[in-house]
Design a protein around this motif. Structure first.
Motif, PDB file in Angstrom:
ATOM      1  N   TYR A 172      10.986  35.060  31.483  1.00  0.00           N
ATOM      2  CA  TYR A 172      10.594  36.024  30.459  1.00  0.00           C
ATOM      3  C   TYR A 172       9.658  37.028  31.102  1.00  0.00           C
ATOM      4  O   TYR A 172       8.500  36.724  31.378  1.00  0.00           O
ATOM      5  CB  TYR A 172       9.921  35.309  29.286  1.00  0.00           C
ATOM      6  N   GLN A 173      10.186  38.240  31.398  1.00  0.00           N
ATOM      7  CA  GLN A 173       9.451  39.244  32.160  1.00  0.00           C
ATOM      8  C   GLN A 173       8.978  38.593  33.474  1.00  0.00           C
ATOM      9  O   GLN A 173       9.776  38.091  34.220  1.00  0.00           O
ATOM     10  CB  GLN A 173       8.316  39.819  31.304  1.00  0.00           C
ATOM     11  N   ASN A 174       7.678  38.555  33.736  1.00  0.00           N
ATOM     12  CA  ASN A 174       7.195  37.873  34.947  1.00  0.00           C
ATOM     13  C   ASN A 174       6.646  36.492  34.612  1.00  0.00           C
ATOM     14  O   ASN A 174       5.912  35.896  35.403  1.00  0.00           O
ATOM     15  CB  ASN A 174       6.115  38.713  35.631  1.00  0.00           C
ATOM     16  N   LEU A 175       7.014  35.979  33.441  1.00  0.00           N
ATOM     17  CA  LEU A 175       6.539  34.688  32.977  1.00  0.00           C
ATOM     18  C   LEU A 175       7.724  33.746  32.773  1.00  0.00           C
ATOM     19  O   LEU A 175       8.869  34.126  33.025  1.00  0.00           O
ATOM     20  CB  LEU A 175       5.769  34.863  31.655  1.00  0.00           C
ATOM     21  N   VAL A 176       7.431  32.533  32.336  1.00  0.00           N
ATOM     22  CA  VAL A 176       8.474  31.551  32.046  1.00  0.00           C
ATOM     23  C   VAL A 176       8.257  31.026  30.627  1.00  0.00           C
ATOM     24  O   VAL A 176       7.135  30.601  30.287  1.00  0.00           O
ATOM     25  CB  VAL A 176       8.454  30.388  33.054  1.00  0.00           C
ATOM     26  N   GLY A 230      19.011  41.939  28.425  1.00  0.00           N
ATOM     27  CA  GLY A 230      18.242  43.097  28.863  1.00  0.00           C
ATOM     28  C   GLY A 230      17.068  42.679  29.722  1.00  0.00           C
ATOM     29  O   GLY A 230      17.023  41.583  30.283  1.00  0.00           O
ATOM     30  N   ASP A 231      16.076  43.559  29.807  1.00  0.00           N
ATOM     31  CA  ASP A 231      14.948  43.318  30.708  1.00  0.00           C
ATOM     32  C   ASP A 231      13.846  42.480  30.071  1.00  0.00           C
ATOM     33  O   ASP A 231      13.132  41.758  30.772  1.00  0.00           O
ATOM     34  CB  ASP A 231      14.353  44.659  31.159  1.00  0.00           C
ATOM     35  N   ASN A 232      13.696  42.564  28.755  1.00  0.00           N
ATOM     36  CA  ASN A 232      12.507  41.979  28.129  1.00  0.00           C
ATOM     37  C   ASN A 232      12.829  41.094  26.943  1.00  0.00           C
ATOM     38  O   ASN A 232      11.967  40.859  26.099  1.00  0.00           O
ATOM     39  CB  ASN A 232      11.566  43.106  27.665  1.00  0.00           C
ATOM     40  N   ALA A 255       8.528  41.146  23.798  1.00  0.00           N
ATOM     41  CA  ALA A 255       7.150  41.634  23.721  1.00  0.00           C
ATOM     42  C   ALA A 255       6.947  42.375  22.405  1.00  0.00           C
ATOM     43  O   ALA A 255       7.767  43.197  21.998  1.00  0.00           O
ATOM     44  CB  ALA A 255       6.854  42.552  24.899  1.00  0.00           C
ATOM     45  N   ARG A 256       5.818  42.073  21.729  1.00  0.00           N
ATOM     46  CA  ARG A 256       5.591  42.706  20.426  1.00  0.00           C
ATOM     47  C   ARG A 256       4.870  44.049  20.554  1.00  0.00           C
ATOM     48  O   ARG A 256       4.883  44.853  19.626  1.00  0.00           O
ATOM     49  CB  ARG A 256       4.799  41.773  19.522  1.00  0.00           C
TER      50      ARG A 256
END
Length: 799
Positions: free
Chosen positions: A523-527, A568-570, A585-586
């Motif tokens: 998830y983005q740069n997270l998990v 997608g990306d996010n 992301a909100r």
């Protein structure tokens, strides 16, 4: 003359509102098609049967160069383009399903489940030894059972004599005092026809309780109208007059209630592992699945899990180790349910999952009192701090050496015990790191020892095998119970903490609800780590000491690990119990929030989930169709399709029903993206969406687009429908639905094969307050619906 003009269908399928209150621009049925970038409804491509597989393989995966299927038997002959990867259980048990697959460095990392419910990891076809299923288990088979339908009670009597005369009658027939005829029946002069008249009189009369009758010759058989045992034993009382005679009375009997076979109780060492009886369902296989679900749905102490493979139930101790071995399994069955074996079944196979330490030996063979052991090393590291003096006895000297080792802390450290003149030296830490290290002793005088072979027998810490794996960064991550594990850096087969970067985190200590993890995703740069009702978001670093939790989202999650899909990306899509959800992301802080991306079709998805078993839910697959970037959620026999084109403001759902060339629907068991196409597996067939050629293939699939019940902004006014026009390609059958209270009611209006705007209006008849135009494609070719115009008599405003 008024018109209703639906210019585009950008909203796609929407089931949130009643069909008569849904606005134009969406569809109440969008089957076997999808919404294009231009907001048009387009027929789906064909699922082309391209590859026939040999029997005894399972699952479907892909690398950049080949499709893969799996099995545990000797490799069969495979079709071109498909590779068989053999996954072997250490005891030779059969592979029953693949739980998870991902690629690491272009090679397959696979989690397989075997016939006894055990789970093993494999990398490039080789078993990963660091994962070890140390739980006790036992297997039993559901061998018989069924449902005996309820039976109505019945009795009989015969007309044995009489002549045709008004005085010769049956004036009353009662059962338990209740009259079952409404008037007298006169003998006809023939016993058989008189019996038929009696049966007719019983059938034409309604009593409480009620009865029916049939005549066969001169015998009348009376049957209770309601099934069950209640009428059993009740006497049939017949009152004849004149020379009318009856005989051979048989009281009511034979009624029975529905009897269902069941497993009343299942105990392990006297402890029940189910809390309610499990009824036999439609088959032994379904009953085995019901038993497994009952075990999994109940928490006993100690606790057990279960899996079903065909008619076999694998009962597995939750806690690894040897303690459950030998526990006796006992069954209580009723009404014909049978299992095998019924006696002598015990849990077995449990082993410690804590690894083992390496050890070696040193034997004192000679010496005299006062002689010295001046140095003792393992792998060049001193493990005593001073001299050990020979006592004059080899056995007591061995004990003195062991004591010296135990009283000294080396790095790494060792422990020792003496047995006779033999000293056994053991590494304090479990694992393989001490294996091969040489014992070296330095003695003086007549003090002699024999250094044994280098240390051996160390086994790395092993863990309960994870059910889901994902490659992230330079590691493989896996979830197992409450644990999130990560492999060594650039070491996908090394999971113990002595390898650089490897480790694990107990997520249940971070957030309640994380006791049984299901999946994880980038998830983005997270998990994002998923349980059924909680999602934890973590930052993972190559250095485990820098790992940190960033967020917890409660009351959402999934039990369908393969549904978790990066979009997608996010964005991450996942299947929640309430429908399809999105993690994104909100705001600019990048904090995660859940959104109801699937809300237009949640009612359909929830309805589908109700009919699926836990195993079928766990097999639901999410993927991105590569040609147009559409998201697919493949749920057994339905595909939910999301068409999202932000620049065109298209965000639309539709459904596919996968069918073969004969138009027969099939169930999807596996799906992958390979060579820029979607490949799906059903049984021993692999289908390719759109085919493998350079042009997309279509077939006779019927695509359906139903508009909602449109009212021209005047819902109570009746309109006279005068005609229809449409912009379309291909051949379409046009029908009208005009009765919102009967959604199935419709009338055929026309068959169109081109845009009609420049032609004479296609006439239609009928009047109603609402109109639902419906389009069904015809033929084998391409078809697309763009816009619809409905003409009616009146001047109401258009939708």
């Amino acid at each position: 003359m008024g018109t209703i003009w639906v210019k585009e269908l950008v909203g796609g399928l929407d089931t949130r509102r009643m069909p008569e209150t849904t606005s134009g621009g969406v569809l109440i049925k969008a089957e076997n098609g999808h919404i294009t970038r231009g907001g048009e409804f387009e027929k789906r491509a064909a699922f082309v049967d391209e590859i026939a597989l040999p029997p005894a393989t399972t699952a479907l995966a892909a690398t950049s160069t080949s499709l893969y299927v799996f099995g545990s038997a000797t490799p069969p002959s495979m079709p071109v383009g498909v590779t068989y990867q053999r996954l072997q259980h250490p005891d030779g048990l059969a592979l029953v399903r693949v739980l998870s697959v991902d690629l690491y460095a272009g090679k397959l990392y696979v989690v397989g489940e075997f016939a006894d419910g055990s789970i093993y990891h494999f990398y490039n076809g080789t078993r990963v030894d660091d994962w070890f299923d140390g739980r006790s288990r036992a297997t039993f088979e559901v061998t018989g059972g069924g449902i005996t339908p309820a039976v109505a009670a019945h009795g009989s009597f015969e007309i044995t004599g009489g002549t045709a005369n008004v005085a010769n009658q049956i004036t009353a027939i009662t059962i338990d005092g209740v009259s079952i005829i409404s008037g007298a029946i006169t003998h006809t002069g023939n016993n058989a026809t008189t019996a038929a008249a009696v049966a007719s009189a019983i059938n034409s009369h309604t009593s409480v309780p009620d009865y029916t009758a049939i005549a066969a010759g001169q015998t009348v058989t009376v049957t209770a109208a309601v099934v069950g045992p209640a009428p059993n034993g009740k006497a049939i009382v017949i009152t004849p007059t004149g020379d009318m005679t009856v005989g051979n009375n048989q009281n009511m009997a034979g009624g029975s209630a529905t009897v269902t076979s069941k497993l009343s109780d299942l105990k392990v060492d006297g402890v029940s592992v189910v809390n309610t009886p499990v009824l036999w369902t439609t088959s032994n296989e379904d009953t085995a699945e019901a038993i497994a679900a009952a075990v999994n749905g109940f928490t006993s102490s100690p606790d057990y899990d279960a899996t079903a493979v065909g008619a076999n139930v694998n009962l597995i101790a939750v806690d690894p180790g040897t303690a459950p071995n030998g526990r006796v399994i006992a069954f209580t069955t009723d009404n014909g349910l049978t299992v095998s074996p019924t006696t002598g079944l015990t849990l077995a196979g449990g082993n410690s999952s804590n690894g083992a330490a390496a050890s070696g030996t040193l034997t004192v063979t000679g010496g005299a009192a006062g002689n010295l052991l001046t140095a003792l090393t393992v792998g060049g590291v001193a493990i005593i701090s001073g001299n050990v003096v020979h006592t004059g006895n080899n056995d007591t000297t061995a004990a003195a050496i062991a004591s010296a080792i135990n009283s000294f802390a080396s790095s790494p450290n060792y422990a020792a015990i003496a047995s006779g003149n033999v000293v056994t030296i053991t590494a304090s830490d479990n694992g393989v790191q001490a294996n091969g290290k040489v014992i070296d002793a330095t003695t003086g005088g007549t003090f002699t020892v024999i250094e044994g072979a280098p240390l051996a027998g160390g086994v790395d810490d092993v863990f309960q095998p994870g059910t889901f794996v994902k490659t992230i960064g330079q590691k493989v991550y896996s979830v197992a119970g409450p644990m999130t594990h990560f492999s060594g850096l650039n070491e996908p087969t090394k999971w113990t903490t002595d390898y650089l970067g490897a480790g694990f985190i107990d997520m249940s200590a971070e957030s309640s609800g994380s006791e049984e993890l299901v999946a994880l995703a980038l998830y983005q740069n997270l998990v994002a780590i998923f349980a059924e009702r909680v999602i934890q978001v973590w930052f993972f670093d190559p250095d485990p000491t820098l790992n940190r939790k960033t967020q917890v989202l409660n009351n959402t999650g999934t039990i369908s690990p393969r549904s978790v899909t990066q979009f997608g990306d996010n964005d991450i899509f996942y299947l929640d119990e309430s429908g399809l959800r999105s993690l994104k992301a909100r705001d600019s802080s990048n904090a995660a929030a859940t959104t109801d991306i699937g809300v237009p079709i949640d009612t359909l998805i929830v309805e589908q989930l109700r009919g699926l078993s836990d195993a079928e839910r766990q097999s639901i697959i999410g993927l991105i169709e590569p040609r147009d970037g559409r998201f697919w959620l493949l749920a057994k026999n339905v595909i939910y399709v999301f068409s999202y084109f932000s620049g065109a403001k298209v965000s639309a759902w539709s459904t596919y029903v996968p069918t073969n060339a004969e138009g027969e629907a099939f169930e999807i068991e596996g799906a992958v993206v390979f060579n820029k196409r979607v490949y799906v597996r059903s049984g021993n067939s692999i289908y390719v969406y759109g085919g493998t050629g350079s042009t997309v293939e279509y077939d006779g699939t019927i695509a359906e687009a139903w508009l909602p019940y449109l009212d021209a902004n005047d819902p109570t006014r009746k309109k006279n429908w005068q005609g229809v026009d449409a912009a379309l390609k291909g051949e379409w059958e046009v029908r009208y639905g005009m009765e919102p209270n009967n959604i199935a009611a419709e009338d055929l209006i026309a068959v169109l094969s081109r845009t009609t705007y420049n032609d004479d209006r296609v006439p239609s008849l009928g009047g109603s307050t609402h109109i639902s135009p419906r389009f069904r494609s015809k033929g084998d070719g391409y078809a697309k619906l763009s816009a619809v115009v409905v003409h009616y008599e009146g001047d109401a405003n258009a939708d």
